[in-house]
Design a protein around this motif. Structure first.
Motif, PDB file in Angstrom:
ATOM      1  N   ALA A 185       7.559 -50.574   3.633  1.00 45.27           N
ATOM      2  CA  ALA A 185       8.265 -50.018   4.785  1.00 45.27           C
ATOM      3  C   ALA A 185       8.048 -48.516   4.871  1.00 45.27           C
ATOM      4  CB  ALA A 185       9.753 -50.359   4.756  1.00 45.27           C
ATOM      5  N   SER A 186       6.792 -48.125   4.711  1.00 44.03           N
ATOM      6  CA  SER A 186       6.342 -46.746   4.840  1.00 44.03           C
ATOM      7  C   SER A 186       6.536 -45.950   3.551  1.00 44.03           C
ATOM      8  CB  SER A 186       6.992 -46.075   6.046  1.00 44.03           C
ATOM      9  OG  SER A 186       6.311 -44.868   6.339  1.00 44.03           O
ATOM     10  N   GLN A 187       7.119 -44.755   3.634  1.00 42.51           N
ATOM     11  CA  GLN A 187       7.070 -43.780   2.548  1.00 42.51           C
ATOM     12  C   GLN A 187       7.746 -44.240   1.260  1.00 42.51           C
ATOM     13  OE1 GLN A 187       8.221 -40.849   5.868  1.00 42.51           O
ATOM     14  NE2 GLN A 187       8.214 -39.648   3.995  1.00 42.51           N
ATOM     15  N   VAL A 188       7.105 -43.873   0.136  1.00 37.29           N
ATOM     16  CA  VAL A 188       7.729 -44.042  -1.174  1.00 37.29           C
ATOM     17  C   VAL A 188       7.740 -42.715  -1.933  1.00 37.29           C
ATOM     18  CG1 VAL A 188       7.271 -46.506  -1.426  1.00 37.29           C
ATOM     19  CG2 VAL A 188       5.540 -44.864  -2.148  1.00 37.29           C
ATOM     20  N   ALA A 189       6.968 -41.743  -1.464  1.00 34.90           N
ATOM     21  CA  ALA A 189       6.959 -40.409  -2.065  1.00 34.90           C
ATOM     22  C   ALA A 189       6.740 -39.380  -0.966  1.00 34.90           C
ATOM     23  CB  ALA A 189       5.856 -40.293  -3.116  1.00 34.90           C
ATOM     24  N   THR A 190       7.405 -38.241  -1.097  1.00 35.62           N
ATOM     25  CA  THR A 190       7.280 -37.188  -0.092  1.00 35.62           C
ATOM     26  C   THR A 190       7.491 -35.831  -0.749  1.00 35.62           C
ATOM     27  OG1 THR A 190       8.188 -38.652   1.611  1.00 35.62           O
ATOM     28  CG2 THR A 190       8.112 -36.317   2.126  1.00 35.62           C
ATOM     29  N   ALA A 191       6.641 -34.875  -0.381  1.00 41.79           N
ATOM     30  CA  ALA A 191       6.824 -33.490  -0.808  1.00 41.79           C
ATOM     31  C   ALA A 191       7.563 -32.734   0.287  1.00 41.79           C
ATOM     32  CB  ALA A 191       5.466 -32.844  -1.066  1.00 41.79           C
ATOM     33  N   THR A 192       8.435 -31.846  -0.102  1.00 44.74           N
ATOM     34  CA  THR A 192       9.081 -30.989   0.888  1.00 44.74           C
ATOM     35  C   THR A 192       8.038 -30.021   1.437  1.00 44.74           C
ATOM     36  OG1 THR A 192       9.678 -29.272  -0.687  1.00 44.74           O
ATOM     37  CG2 THR A 192      11.239 -31.102  -0.413  1.00 44.74           C
ATOM     38  N   PRO A 193       8.261 -29.441   2.608  1.00 42.41           N
ATOM     39  CA  PRO A 193       7.320 -28.438   3.111  1.00 42.41           C
ATOM     40  C   PRO A 193       7.086 -27.298   2.123  1.00 42.41           C
ATOM     41  CG  PRO A 193       8.740 -29.142   4.889  1.00 42.41           C
ATOM     42  CD  PRO A 193       9.281 -29.777   3.632  1.00 42.41           C
ATOM     43  N   ALA A 194       8.132 -26.892   1.405  1.00 45.52           N
ATOM     44  CA  ALA A 194       7.968 -25.819   0.419  1.00 45.52           C
ATOM     45  C   ALA A 194       7.063 -26.266  -0.732  1.00 45.52           C
ATOM     46  CB  ALA A 194       9.331 -25.391  -0.117  1.00 45.52           C
ATOM     47  N   GLU A 195       7.218 -27.516  -1.165  1.00 39.37           N
ATOM     48  CA  GLU A 195       6.378 -28.029  -2.258  1.00 39.37           C
ATOM     49  C   GLU A 195       4.926 -28.149  -1.814  1.00 39.37           C
ATOM     50  OE1 GLU A 195       9.646 -30.734  -4.703  1.00 39.37           O
ATOM     51  OE2 GLU A 195       8.491 -31.630  -3.070  1.00 39.37           O
ATOM     52  N   THR A 196       4.713 -28.588  -0.579  1.00 41.46           N
ATOM     53  CA  THR A 196       3.345 -28.695  -0.069  1.00 41.46           C
ATOM     54  C   THR A 196       2.714 -27.323   0.065  1.00 41.46           C
ATOM     55  OG1 THR A 196       3.871 -30.735   1.134  1.00 41.46           O
ATOM     56  CG2 THR A 196       1.913 -29.540   1.830  1.00 41.46           C
ATOM     57  N   ALA A 197       3.477 -26.352   0.534  1.00 42.78           N
ATOM     58  CA  ALA A 197       2.949 -24.995   0.676  1.00 42.78           C
ATOM     59  C   ALA A 197       2.575 -24.408  -0.679  1.00 42.78           C
ATOM     60  CB  ALA A 197       3.976 -24.101   1.364  1.00 42.78           C
ATOM     61  N   ALA A 198       3.352 -24.724  -1.716  1.00 39.80           N
ATOM     62  CA  ALA A 198       3.080 -24.197  -3.049  1.00 39.80           C
ATOM     63  C   ALA A 198       1.896 -24.886  -3.708  1.00 39.80           C
ATOM     64  CB  ALA A 198       4.320 -24.333  -3.932  1.00 39.80           C
ATOM     65  N   ASP A 199       1.737 -26.183  -3.440  1.00 37.23           N
ATOM     66  CA  ASP A 199       0.654 -26.950  -4.055  1.00 37.23           C
ATOM     67  C   ASP A 199       0.313 -28.134  -3.158  1.00 37.23           C
ATOM     68  OD1 ASP A 199      -1.133 -28.365  -5.561  1.00 37.23           O
ATOM     69  OD2 ASP A 199       0.205 -28.705  -7.261  1.00 37.23           O
ATOM     70  N   PRO A 200      -0.732 -28.013  -2.331  1.00 35.03           N
ATOM     71  CA  PRO A 200      -1.065 -29.091  -1.388  1.00 35.03           C
ATOM     72  C   PRO A 200      -1.926 -30.204  -1.989  1.00 35.03           C
ATOM     73  CG  PRO A 200      -2.525 -27.244  -1.034  1.00 35.03           C
ATOM     74  CD  PRO A 200      -1.580 -26.819  -2.130  1.00 35.03           C
ATOM     75  N   THR A 201      -2.020 -30.275  -3.310  1.00 34.63           N
ATOM     76  CA  THR A 201      -2.880 -31.290  -3.929  1.00 34.63           C
ATOM     77  C   THR A 201      -2.129 -32.552  -4.326  1.00 34.63           C
ATOM     78  OG1 THR A 201      -2.606 -30.389  -6.174  1.00 34.63           O
ATOM     79  CG2 THR A 201      -4.386 -29.472  -4.820  1.00 34.63           C
ATOM     80  N   HIS A 202      -0.816 -32.613  -4.054  1.00 41.37           N
ATOM     81  CA  HIS A 202      -0.055 -33.808  -4.397  1.00 41.37           C
ATOM     82  C   HIS A 202       0.708 -34.308  -3.175  1.00 41.37           C
ATOM     83  CE1 HIS A 202       3.793 -31.676  -4.310  1.00 41.37           C
ATOM     84  NE2 HIS A 202       3.271 -30.725  -5.084  1.00 41.37           N
ATOM     85  N   ALA A 203       1.309 -35.511  -3.312  1.00 39.84           N
ATOM     86  CA  ALA A 203       2.049 -36.123  -2.204  1.00 39.84           C
ATOM     87  C   ALA A 203       3.536 -36.210  -2.510  1.00 39.84           C
ATOM     88  CB  ALA A 203       1.497 -37.513  -1.914  1.00 39.84           C
ATOM     89  N   GLY A 204       4.028 -35.331  -3.368  1.00 35.31           N
ATOM     90  CA  GLY A 204       5.457 -35.278  -3.628  1.00 35.31           C
ATOM     91  C   GLY A 204       5.911 -36.237  -4.714  1.00 35.31           C
ATOM     92  N   ARG A 205       7.233 -36.318  -4.872  1.00 33.14           N
ATOM     93  CA  ARG A 205       7.849 -37.185  -5.879  1.00 33.14           C
ATOM     94  C   ARG A 205       8.385 -38.457  -5.227  1.00 33.14           C
ATOM     95  NH1 ARG A 205       9.999 -31.971  -7.251  1.00 33.14           N
ATOM     96  NH2 ARG A 205       9.320 -31.247  -9.316  1.00 33.14           N
ATOM     97  N   ALA A 206       8.721 -39.425  -6.077  1.00 33.88           N
ATOM     98  CA  ALA A 206       9.278 -40.692  -5.590  1.00 33.88           C
ATOM     99  C   ALA A 206      10.590 -40.447  -4.857  1.00 33.88           C
ATOM    100  CB  ALA A 206       9.499 -41.639  -6.757  1.00 33.88           C
ATOM    101  N   LEU A 207      10.807 -41.171  -3.765  1.00 36.93           N
ATOM    102  CA  LEU A 207      12.067 -41.106  -3.039  1.00 36.93           C
ATOM    103  C   LEU A 207      13.174 -41.767  -3.863  1.00 36.93           C
ATOM    104  CD1 LEU A 207      10.832 -42.032   0.548  1.00 36.93           C
ATOM    105  CD2 LEU A 207      11.320 -39.753  -0.358  1.00 36.93           C
ATOM    106  N   PRO A 208      14.441 -41.471  -3.580  1.00 40.31           N
ATOM    107  CA  PRO A 208      15.543 -42.086  -4.326  1.00 40.31           C
ATOM    108  C   PRO A 208      15.458 -43.613  -4.296  1.00 40.31           C
ATOM    109  CG  PRO A 208      16.363 -40.277  -2.994  1.00 40.31           C
ATOM    110  CD  PRO A 208      14.923 -40.476  -2.598  1.00 40.31           C
ATOM    111  N   GLY A 209      15.646 -44.218  -5.449  1.00 40.57           N
ATOM    112  CA  GLY A 209      15.599 -45.677  -5.545  1.00 40.57           C
ATOM    113  C   GLY A 209      14.215 -46.247  -5.746  1.00 40.57           C
TER     114      GLY A 209
END
Length: 272
Positions: free
Chosen positions: A64-88
């Motif tokens: 059902a779509s996203q399982v991990a997301t980086a905040t805009p600040a995290e992407t700006a600091a390091d655009p080589t990842h797709a963020g951390r796992a969402l809650p649950g």
């Protein structure tokens, strides 16, 4: 009115940036989710420099779509990842580098011959088609897709890795790397490239320039054996690169010599 949120695949983001007037006001934007395919870090940096709060994401239809997301600040600091796992959501990478997900949003299964075939194993883990790793900080780093992987002479080649190097060249506006059958090596690596306006070199000269510019880490089987100059990269209905279509278009060249072979149609059916 002002747009506050948007969700784009990388190709859409690139086209928005290309069409965006200089000095356009993006202050109303709170987040632009970018997912659906591997996003080139340089593309995300370009968006950040334009004042667009991009948030790299990773997910799939089955969850059902996203399982991990980086905040805009995290992407700006390091655009080589797709963020951390969402809650649950729980994430892990197998020994073979395949990303696995356990989440309550996972579909029950797929319908096959009137029966539901579960997607998850007995412990609830779903093996995705994506390859990558979870770093010590919990960030998801996607390196490619299992279905896109090219196996040339027994060497695993992930197209995203090669595309990233080609996009760094000043004459390459867009690129798609794919595999075509090869009688000796099983598959050969091929690149379709949209070149910058005013670039007069033909495909053979561009291939030579490309091979000279690639780093030593992309050696042997990972180096493109052919380059096609195209007007646009074909996309599927979801806006993702249609590698299968590209392989079908150029499979007739599979019997040609592998070393230095190149020709450059501007578009399918329009040879130059």
């Amino acid at each position: 009115g002002r747009i506050t949120h948007a969700s784009l695949v990388p190709t859409m983001l690139r086209r928005v940036l290309d069409a965006r007037p200089e000095g356009a006001d993006a202050t109303g934007l709170r987040a632009v989710l970018v997912g659906g395919a591997a996003a080139d870090p340089d593309l995300l940096r370009r968006a950040v420099e334009a004042g667009i709060p991009v948030a790299a994401t990773w997910g799939m239809t089955e969850t059902a779509s996203q399982v991990a997301t980086a905040t805009p600040a995290e992407t700006a600091a390091d655009p080589t990842h797709a963020g951390r796992a969402l809650p649950g959501v729980a994430l892990r990478a197998s020994a073979a580098g395949r990303l696995e997900v356990r989440t309550p949003t996972l579909a029950l299964g797929e319908l096959v011959d009137g029966r539901v075939r579960p997607l998850a194993d007995g412990e609830g883990w779903f093996a995705t088609d994506d390859l990558g790793a979870i770093d010590p900080h919990g960030f998801v780093r996607v390196t490619g897709r299992l279905s896109d992987r090219i196996i040339s002479g027994g060497v695993n080649v992930d197209p995203v890795e090669v595309e990233r190097e080609i996009r760094a060249l000043d004459w390459a506006r867009d690129v798609a790397v794919f595999g075509v059958p090869d009688p000796e090596w099983g598959e050969r690596v091929v690149a379709a490239v949209v070149v910058a306006p005013g670039e007069g070199r033909g495909a053979p000269a561009l291939l030579a320039a490309l091979l000279a510019a690639l780093p030593d880490t992309l050696s042997g089987a990972r180096r493109p054996k052919a380059l096609y100059r195209v007007d646009a990269i074909p996309l599927n209905a979801n806006g993702k690169v249609d590698r299968r279509r590209l392989a079908q278009l150029y499979a007739e060249d599979a019997s040609a010599p592998a070393t230095g072979f190149s020709r450059g149609p501007a578009s399918p059916g329009d040879p130059r």
